[in-house]
Design an enzyme around this catalytic site. Structure first.
Site, PDB file in Angstrom:
ATOM      1  N   TYR A   1      -9.637  -0.311  -8.195  1.00  0.00           N
ATOM      2  CA  TYR A   1      -8.233  -0.545  -7.860  1.00  0.00           C
ATOM      3  C   TYR A   1      -7.326   0.145  -8.878  1.00  0.00           C
ATOM      4  O   TYR A   1      -6.386   0.861  -8.515  1.00  0.00           O
ATOM      5  CB  TYR A   1      -7.944  -2.044  -7.830  1.00  0.00           C
ATOM      6  CG  TYR A   1      -6.497  -2.372  -7.510  1.00  0.00           C
ATOM      7  CD1 TYR A   1      -6.047  -2.389  -6.192  1.00  0.00           C
ATOM      8  CD2 TYR A   1      -5.584  -2.668  -8.529  1.00  0.00           C
ATOM      9  CE1 TYR A   1      -4.731  -2.684  -5.893  1.00  0.00           C
ATOM     10  CE2 TYR A   1      -4.267  -2.959  -8.232  1.00  0.00           C
ATOM     11  CZ  TYR A   1      -3.839  -2.968  -6.919  1.00  0.00           C
ATOM     12  OH  TYR A   1      -2.529  -3.250  -6.640  1.00  0.00           O
TER      13      TYR A   1
ATOM     14  N   LYS B   1      -4.565   3.363  -8.491  1.00  0.00           N
ATOM     15  CA  LYS B   1      -3.150   3.296  -8.858  1.00  0.00           C
ATOM     16  C   LYS B   1      -2.788   4.357  -9.897  1.00  0.00           C
ATOM     17  O   LYS B   1      -1.644   4.822  -9.933  1.00  0.00           O
ATOM     18  CB  LYS B   1      -2.804   1.889  -9.355  1.00  0.00           C
ATOM     19  CG  LYS B   1      -2.919   0.825  -8.272  1.00  0.00           C
ATOM     20  CD  LYS B   1      -2.065   1.166  -7.054  1.00  0.00           C
ATOM     21  CE  LYS B   1      -2.116   0.109  -5.972  1.00  0.00           C
ATOM     22  NZ  LYS B   1      -1.251   0.441  -4.817  1.00  0.00           N
TER      23      LYS B   1
END
Length: 316
Positions: A206, A210
């Site tokens: 994750y 980002k």
């Protein structure tokens, strides 16, 4: 003499580093405060969002959390909105809610971004005849739990990649090309995360997605600027949303962890005004504090404290 020169050199380097840090962290708050003062005390009016970007906005991932309340806040500002998400029943319910409450037009597009490249032709065909001036690339996905990357299946990891990297890339490409060709001086908001700042053990895939989002968005700002297109990087910290349901303590919320409605109201007020922001004052404080520390220290602290924040870590 040499010792004096060394002290002077270190002082110059320290001052330069401090100036860069202050500029990076205070530029956006300064612009927002300046605009507020100009409006409040000098009667200077800013263009409304609809005056600047037109009457239509698109919000992805718009049935829960930030996306849902972003759509509501844009509707409050007078936008007609296109909602894109994967669950048709939720889309219809939220569309009806927004239409009744704010008296705007709402369209829905059902799309599951985890399915990858094959979904975009349908999305783009549905949007082609709608005069979109603002895109909010909000859709995001994480693994079902936090844990070691190799404890997750290949599909679970590809779902994160397809949603978090695929959507921001393809939709940014499509709308930048469309705006450039039609001469629309529109806007794009790419929703990232504070995890863009450093590697995050137990949330590696994750955070990496980002970091990609941040790098892409900052580059696109330079590419889009010559066409009058505003591209904003939005980097929130923790918010009380389903994405963070792996942690009971986060879901309790507090001053630093707002509910999505509060967060969206703050964040929407920054659109078109600043290039990069956390979207929320207290997140800005956290972001600035984190940037003081070297990356390896932040990563170490995450590894040490993650087990006490997360309800369950997936391990093999």
């Amino acid at each position: 003499m040499s010792e004096c020169l060394l002290i002077n050199l270190l002082t110059i380097i320290g001052c330069y580093a401090l100036i860069c840090y202050l500029y990076d962290n205070l530029k956006s708050p300064y612009i927002l405060i300046r605009d507020y003062v100009n409006q409040k005390f000098f009667g200077k009016k800013l263009k409304s969002l609809t005056e600047r970007f037109g009457k239509w906005a698109v919000v992805t991932g718009s049935t829960d959390g930030i996306g849902k309340y972003y759509a509501r806040e844009l509707a409050r500002k007078g936008f007609n909105v296109v909602l894109i998400s994967r669950t048709e029943s939720k889309l219809k319910a939220i569309a009806s809610e927004i239409e009744k409450e704010f008296g705007v037009e709402v369209k829905i597009i059902v799309a599951d971004f985890s399915h990858g490249a094959k979904i975009y032709k349908t999305i783009e065909d549905a949007l082609d005849n709608i005069p979109i001036g603002l895109l909010v690339n909000n859709v995001g996905h994480s693994t079902p739990e936090q844990g070691m990357m190799f404890a997750f299946s290949s599909k679970e990891l590809w779902d994160v990649i397809n949603v978090n990297i695929g959507a921001v890339t393809e939709l940014s490409r499509y709308f930048l090309l469309r705006m450039q060709q039609s001469g629309i001086k529109g806007g794009i908001v790419n929703v990232s995360s504070c995890t863009e700042l450093c590697p995050v053990p137990h949330g590696a895939i994750y955070a990496a997605s980002k970091a990609y989002n941040r790098s892409l968005t900052l580059a696109l700002q330079y590419e889009a600027r010559r066409y009058g297109i505003h591209v904003q990087l939005l980097s929130p910290h923790f918010i009380v949303t389903k994405l963070n349901s792996y942690s009971t303590s986060i879901m309790r919320g507090n001053l630093f962890i707002p509910d999505p409605e509060t967060y969206a109201r703050w964040a929407v007020s920054t659109i078109g005004r600043v290039d990069k922001t956390t979207g929320y004052f207290w997140h800005g404080v956290q972001y600035a504090a984190a940037k003081v520390l070297p990356t390896y220290i932040i990563t170490f602290l995450v590894e040490v404290f993650a087990p006490s924040v997360v309800d369950r870590l997936r391990v093999l």
